[in-house]
Design a protein around this motif. Structure first.
Motif, mmCIF file in Angstrom:
data_model
loop_
_atom_site.group_PDB
_atom_site.id
_atom_site.type_symbol
_atom_site.label_atom_id
_atom_site.label_comp_id
_atom_site.label_asym_id
_atom_site.label_seq_id
_atom_site.Cartn_x
_atom_site.Cartn_y
_atom_site.Cartn_z
ATOM 1 N N PRO A 1 1.069 0.995 -1.560
ATOM 2 C CA PRO A 1 1.845 1.239 -0.682
ATOM 3 C C PRO A 1 2.537 2.607 -0.509
ATOM 4 O O PRO A 1 2.043 3.326 -1.432
ATOM 5 C CB PRO A 1 3.486 0.646 -1.103
ATOM 6 C CG PRO A 1 3.097 -0.209 -2.077
ATOM 7 C CD PRO A 1 1.512 0.175 -2.537
ATOM 8 N N TYR A 2 2.979 3.557 0.791
ATOM 9 C CA TYR A 2 2.707 4.363 0.667
ATOM 10 C C TYR A 2 3.895 5.490 -0.143
ATOM 11 O O TYR A 2 3.609 6.775 -0.409
ATOM 12 C CB TYR A 2 3.798 5.343 2.682
ATOM 13 C CG TYR A 2 2.390 5.127 3.173
ATOM 14 C CD1 TYR A 2 1.673 5.558 3.443
ATOM 15 C CD2 TYR A 2 3.389 4.549 3.920
ATOM 16 C CE1 TYR A 2 0.414 5.872 4.523
ATOM 17 C CE2 TYR A 2 2.707 4.556 5.645
ATOM 18 C CZ TYR A 2 0.908 4.861 5.939
ATOM 19 O OH TYR A 2 -0.090 4.670 6.512
ATOM 20 N N SER B 1 -3.523 -0.685 8.137
ATOM 21 C CA SER B 1 -2.981 -1.841 9.498
ATOM 22 C C SER B 1 -3.913 -2.607 9.846
ATOM 23 O O SER B 1 -3.500 -3.750 10.762
ATOM 24 C CB SER B 1 -2.524 -0.487 10.265
ATOM 25 O OG SER B 1 -1.032 0.203 9.458
ATOM 26 N N ILE C 1 7.385 5.622 9.408
ATOM 27 C CA ILE C 1 7.197 5.063 8.153
ATOM 28 C C ILE C 1 6.281 5.723 7.345
ATOM 29 O O ILE C 1 6.869 6.090 6.083
ATOM 30 C CB ILE C 1 5.971 3.325 8.055
ATOM 31 C CG1 ILE C 1 7.308 2.162 8.924
ATOM 32 C CG2 ILE C 1 6.094 3.328 6.945
ATOM 33 C CD1 ILE C 1 6.059 0.727 9.024
ATOM 34 N N ARG D 1 9.663 8.623 6.967
ATOM 35 C CA ARG D 1 9.960 8.471 6.256
ATOM 36 C C ARG D 1 9.175 8.572 4.276
ATOM 37 O O ARG D 1 10.037 9.156 3.673
ATOM 38 C CB ARG D 1 10.757 7.269 6.687
ATOM 39 C CG ARG D 1 11.845 6.573 5.722
ATOM 40 C CD ARG D 1 12.131 5.606 5.546
ATOM 41 N NE ARG D 1 11.360 4.303 6.122
ATOM 42 C CZ ARG D 1 11.120 3.674 7.077
ATOM 43 N NH1 ARG D 1 11.438 4.336 8.521
ATOM 44 N NH2 ARG D 1 10.103 3.046 7.626
ATOM 45 N N ASN D 2 8.251 7.606 4.625
ATOM 46 C CA ASN D 2 7.836 7.918 2.703
ATOM 47 C C ASN D 2 7.577 9.397 2.406
ATOM 48 O O ASN D 2 7.973 9.803 1.282
ATOM 49 C CB ASN D 2 6.961 6.331 1.894
ATOM 50 C CG ASN D 2 7.422 5.514 3.064
ATOM 51 O OD1 ASN D 2 8.157 4.851 1.586
ATOM 52 N ND2 ASN D 2 7.492 4.919 4.063
ATOM 53 N N PRO E 1 18.583 -1.095 6.839
ATOM 54 C CA PRO E 1 17.289 -1.158 8.729
ATOM 55 C C PRO E 1 17.303 -1.631 9.691
ATOM 56 O O PRO E 1 18.355 -2.732 9.561
ATOM 57 C CB PRO E 1 16.646 -2.717 7.775
ATOM 58 C CG PRO E 1 16.431 -1.798 5.855
ATOM 59 C CD PRO E 1 18.314 -1.581 5.948
ATOM 60 N N GLU F 1 5.621 3.797 15.062
ATOM 61 C CA GLU F 1 6.269 2.836 14.218
ATOM 62 C C GLU F 1 5.652 2.935 13.063
ATOM 63 O O GLU F 1 6.154 3.355 12.319
ATOM 64 C CB GLU F 1 6.295 1.403 14.422
ATOM 65 C CG GLU F 1 6.904 0.263 13.404
ATOM 66 C CD GLU F 1 7.676 -1.066 13.689
ATOM 67 O OE1 GLU F 1 7.783 -1.680 13.081
ATOM 68 O OE2 GLU F 1 7.028 -1.222 14.685
ATOM 69 N N THR G 1 19.095 7.814 4.837
ATOM 70 C CA THR G 1 18.125 5.997 5.204
ATOM 71 C C THR G 1 19.640 4.888 5.809
ATOM 72 O O THR G 1 20.471 4.428 4.588
ATOM 73 C CB THR G 1 18.125 6.032 3.862
ATOM 74 O OG1 THR G 1 16.870 6.960 3.534
ATOM 75 C CG2 THR G 1 17.053 4.495 4.939
ATOM 76 N N PHE H 1 2.538 -3.016 8.341
ATOM 77 C CA PHE H 1 3.542 -2.347 8.243
ATOM 78 C C PHE H 1 4.702 -2.431 6.824
ATOM 79 O O PHE H 1 5.390 -1.520 6.354
ATOM 80 C CB PHE H 1 4.072 -2.032 9.721
ATOM 81 C CG PHE H 1 3.713 -1.407 10.164
ATOM 82 C CD1 PHE H 1 2.399 -1.131 10.533
ATOM 83 C CD2 PHE H 1 4.137 -1.644 12.206
ATOM 84 C CE1 PHE H 1 1.846 -0.905 11.293
ATOM 85 C CE2 PHE H 1 3.513 -1.047 13.146
ATOM 86 C CZ PHE H 1 2.302 -0.365 12.591
ATOM 87 N N THR H 2 4.723 -3.672 6.667
ATOM 88 C CA THR H 2 6.547 -3.689 5.489
ATOM 89 C C THR H 2 5.657 -3.073 4.505
ATOM 90 O O THR H 2 5.619 -2.693 3.253
ATOM 91 C CB THR H 2 6.801 -5.570 5.348
ATOM 92 O OG1 THR H 2 7.024 -5.677 6.769
ATOM 93 C CG2 THR H 2 7.113 -5.690 4.790
ATOM 94 N N ASP I 1 5.421 0.164 4.010
ATOM 95 C CA ASP I 1 6.415 0.245 3.303
ATOM 96 C C ASP I 1 7.658 0.032 2.025
ATOM 97 O O ASP I 1 9.165 0.215 1.715
ATOM 98 C CB ASP I 1 7.468 0.100 4.942
ATOM 99 C CG ASP I 1 8.673 1.429 5.268
ATOM 100 O OD1 ASP I 1 9.093 2.456 4.529
ATOM 101 O OD2 ASP I 1 9.226 0.546 6.047
#
Length: 855
Positions: free
Chosen positions: A441-442, A387, A497, A500-501, A663, A493, A660, A422-423, A426
């Motif tokens: 990505p995560y 990040s 992320i 959630r992942n 967004p 934030e 979920t 971040f995007t 995610d």
């Protein structure tokens, strides 16, 4: 047998032993069972075992005593042909040796009587109780028997070795032990369970091992080893080699406790893919996991201490060492400061985009290659460097273009790259950006780690926030209060992320922030190193201890619903989808074997491994089954868990349902401000949230002297020094915890409507002009006003005429404006008149004065 003693065997026993040996050589393992039946029929019975109170763990099956060793001290069987192949740490075995002294080996018989440590041995061994067993007293004290059968252990084929009421060297039976080893087959790939059963443990040492009366000296050991000596290829039960630890009289006694079983005295170790998932704790991640800045670095991980190029800074004070010690696991520590998601897949090497401080290859393997079937626990922090938080902090603290009135949260140089990162983390795209292409990505990171360590507990840790929500000192660690709040919000934030992942890919998420409350920067007891210290902006040892505490609590407080799933039976439950969702994810996990998940929608659609309508997806592995359904129907969903291949006693399935939402749209901040004399009035009533509600309004007002004030509420106010510049920042947060920052910079000016009038009457019917003076003060020169920029009243009227004069007689030149009264836009009931504009240097200003509106 020992060189210093004479083995005493009665003639019948000697003849029996010789016959068994000859039969073994001639006809193999099956001859033993046949010969045993013949001799039993002829009246030669195994010695009777003394009766004792038991835990009930030992399996009482004739299969376990189909074959037995005659009374002896240090003897072993010849190679016993196993009924199924055993994959033990990657080596496949078809034979084993049963050794009198509480163990079995695979490459050769073992006569050693004083137990040695299993961590460094070169002997492939499984030892439920490695000590000096002696069965010779009175023709034999106790029995060592072995065999196999389909019903030995819960309906599965198993090899069984029992040491029943055995005494200890030299000819002692005043204390006896009863224990057992089971090798339980799982499938035909060599997978198995190692089961240690203990009914009674009264002694721990033989006379020749330093014991007295069966106690003290070199005490028994229990566990297993591949014989390679490599980390993660051996396991010793806690208490091995510790006087008294294994005895029934101790709280830690083997018969008093259990492992992966509800039966006291039963300790189950699942071996899948050749490795036991109870031995290794693999700690991965970045500097927040490595212990950056704390010192006490592992050999070869800090050039200033050890030389070389590697600067991973793996500290013995890091949280992973604390967790490993508490859980009794073997730590395989591979976290590295500066770590990024790409390091999980490629060797750590110089990269100007990702590792700006590297000077070359650090000889670090891809981090995920350290995971395998032997991993019991894996933890990491990752994503902070992807990040760009280090760069962001530096820009917020030292970016000269930000001083003194610009803020980091409105600097595109940091906000746009952070949002893009971040995007990407995610699961979003890289938009052709070279740096983002190197961010993994995560979803890929987490699913990859689960696939490599399917039998492990998998934990990811979020990042602790450096600052409190409202900020502390006005320039704590070189960061202004509003930017402290922004960094706080962005850390949360990123954590959201991560969480959630993690939950969508079989990880447990640990939030360290409740433990760090009250220990942020500029608190009375900080748990972070400052920006000028070697561990800049990283946790101190107390911080790592807190993270360890958070991990340990998570591992012992699983809030997922648990279901016992029996063989070929189905456990069911349900959940409701009450509002439109972007997706629903349903996953189950279990220790091993196979449980199949099925979902049925409110309209009757079925989702499982073979059917995934409407764009649903399924992933499953050795310990999990998971379904994701996009845009699920509203109503009640049925969950079925079928025991396709589980232990006869059943296996526990843990269920997680994650719904979920679409967004979240961040709220949009907007506010009015006015200055009435020395009072700044702020009003955020124009702020909106398109898909929710605004739950909090927070204001940060920075003054020219660098101090900041924090206010709360949709409407707020504070006094200001007249003529000084200020900046007001509004932070609004919605019901999904999304925040937005909006700010305005201005100078608070003193104005006087209708100079010389006490109550400033304004007649709405007047066709004339209203005079308004912008007053100069010690800190403000009113002649710097750009008259053309001035807007007055609700209708933003422009100035018709302006002039410079000392209106109030204080010796300073003021700006006197004339504005059309009808153009002001005042209405009956208004009590104040405001104006705004800019100075010649472009800085805005605002001012307000009280008025009395007349009809």
């Amino acid at each position: 047998m020992r060189r210093h003693e004479v083995l005493v065997i009665e003639q019948a026993g000697r003849s029996m032993f010789t016959a068994i040996r000859r039969a073994w050589v001639r006809r193999g393992a099956n001859a033993i069972a046949a010969l045993g039946i013949t001799t039993l029929a002829a009246g030669f019975l195994p010695p009777a075992a003394a009766q004792a109170a038991t835990s009930g763990a030992v399996i009482d099956s004739s299969n376990c005593m189909a074959n037995w060793l005659p009374a002896n001290d240090d003897n072993s069987t010849s190679a016993v042909l196993l009924p199924f192949k055993v994959n033990f740490y990657g080596a496949t075995y078809e034979r084993m040796y049963v050794n009198n002294n509480g163990n079995v080996t695979f490459d050769a018989p073992l006569s050693a009587y004083t137990p040695f440590g299993l961590t460094g041995t070169r002997t492939p061994i499984i030892a439920p109780f490695f000590a000096d067993v002696d069965t010779r007293v009175g023709g034999g004290s106790g029995i060592v028997g072995y065999g196999w059968g389909n019903t030995v252990y819960e309906g599965r084929r198993a090899v069984c070795v029992s040491w029943k009421s055995v005494g200890y060297y030299n000819y002692h039976s005043d204390k006896t032990n009863t224990f057992q080893l089971l090798l339980v087959e799982h499938g035909n790939s060599g997978d198995l369970d190692i089961v240690f059963n203990y009914d009674q443990v009264q002694w721990e040492t033989g006379d020749a091992s330093g014991g007295r009366g069966g106690l003290g000296g070199s005490s028994a050991r229990a566990g297993f080893s591949s014989g390679s000596g490599q980390p993660g290829t051996f396991f010793e039960m806690p208490g091995s080699g510790v006087n008294g630890a294994f005895l029934d009289s101790a709280a830690t006694g083997l018969a008093n406790n259990s492992t992966e079983s509800r039966q006291p005295g039963r300790h189950v170790f699942r071996i899948r893919g050749g490795a036991a998932p109870l031995t290794r704790y693999v700690a991965l991640g970045d500097s927040y996991s490595s212990g950056f800045g704390m010192g006490s670095y592992a050999t070869g991980t800090h050039p200033d201490t050890w030389g070389g190029d590697n600067d991973c800074q793996r500290s013995t004070l890091a949280y992973s060492h604390i967790v490993a010690k508490k859980l009794g696991l073997d730590l395989d520590f591979n976290a590295c400061q500066g770590g990024v998601t790409q390091d999980f897949y490629t060797p750590r090497a110089y990269d100007e985009d990702l590792h700006e401080d590297d000077e070359g290859v650090w000889n670090e393997k891809p981090q995920l290659t350290h995971l395998d079937n032997s991993t019991r626990l894996v933890t990491f922090t990752i994503g902070g460097n992807d990040s760009g938080f280090a760069t962001i902090y530096e820009e917020c603290a030292l970016g000269m273009e930000l001083q003194p009135w610009n803020d980091c949260y409105e600097d595109d140089k940091v906000t746009k790259p952070l949002a893009a990162a971040f995007t990407r983390l995610d699961g979003g795209g890289d938009n052709g950006d070279r740096k983002l292409q190197k961010v993994v990505p995560y979803p890929t990171v987490f699913s990859g780690a689960r696939a490599r360590a399917p039998y492990a507990e998998r934990v990811v840790i979020g990042y602790p926030t450096f600052f409190t929500k409202d900020g502390t000192d006005w320039s704590c660690q070189l960061i202004e209060k509003a930017d402290q709040r922004w960094i706080h919000e962005k850390t949360l934030e990123l954590n959201a992320i991560i969480k959630r992942n993690a939950e969508l890919n079989g990880f447990r998420y640990v939030d360290p922030n409740p433990y760090f409350a009250g220990h942020e920067f500029c608190s009375a007891n900080e748990w972070f190193y400052g920006v000028t210290e070697p561990g800049k902006v990283h946790p101190t040892p107390p911080g790592h201890a807190a993270i360890a505490q958070a991990i340990l609590k998570e591992l012992t407080s699983d809030d997922r619903p648990h279901f016992m799933v029996m063989p070929f039976e189905t456990a069911t439950t349900s959940f409701n989808v009450n509002s439109p969702q972007d997706a629903v994810n349903v996953g189950i996990e279990w220790p091993g074997s196979d449980i199949q998940l099925t979902l049925k929608s409110p309209s009757g659609k079925t989702y499982d491994r073979t059917a995934q309508p409407d764009g649903a997806t399924n992933t499953h592995g050795p310990t999990w089954d998971q379904l994701t359904v996009p845009h699920p129907e509203l109503g009640t969903w049925q969950v079925s868990m079928n025991g396709a291949d589980v232990d006869p006693q059943g296996e526990e399935a843990k269920l997680r349902v994650t719904q979920t939402e679409a967004p979240n749209q961040a709220p949009v901040g907007a506010f009015d401000m006015s200055v009435d004399g020395t009072v700044l009035k702020l009003d955020a009533s124009k702020s909106t949230d398109s898909d929710g509600t605004i739950t909090s309004y927070d204001w940060y007002v920075r003054l020219a002297d660098g101090t900041e004030r924090v206010l709360h509420g949709a409407k707020a106010g504070t006094t200001l020094p007249a003529g000084q510049r200020f900046k007001a920042t509004l932070v609004i947060t919605d019901n999904d915890a999304a925040s937005s920052f909006t700010s305005r910079t201005a100078v608070a000016v003193a104005i006087d409507v209708k100079p010389g009038s006490a109550d400033n009457p304004i007649n709405l019917k007047s066709k004339g002009v209203t005079p308004i003076a912008i007053l100069s003060t010690e800190d403000f020169d009113a002649t710097r006003v750009q008259v053309a920029s001035v807007r007055v009243g609700p209708a933003a009227a422009t100035v018709e005429k302006a002039g410079v004069q000392d209106v109030n007689g204080d010796g300073r030149a003021d700006q006197l404006l004339h504005v059309s009264t009808p153009a002001l836009g005042l209405r009956s009931g208004d009590t104040a008149l405001s104006l705004s504009g800019t100075l010649r240097d472009g800085v805005p200003f605002v001012g307000t004065d009280q008025v009395r509106v007349m009809q």
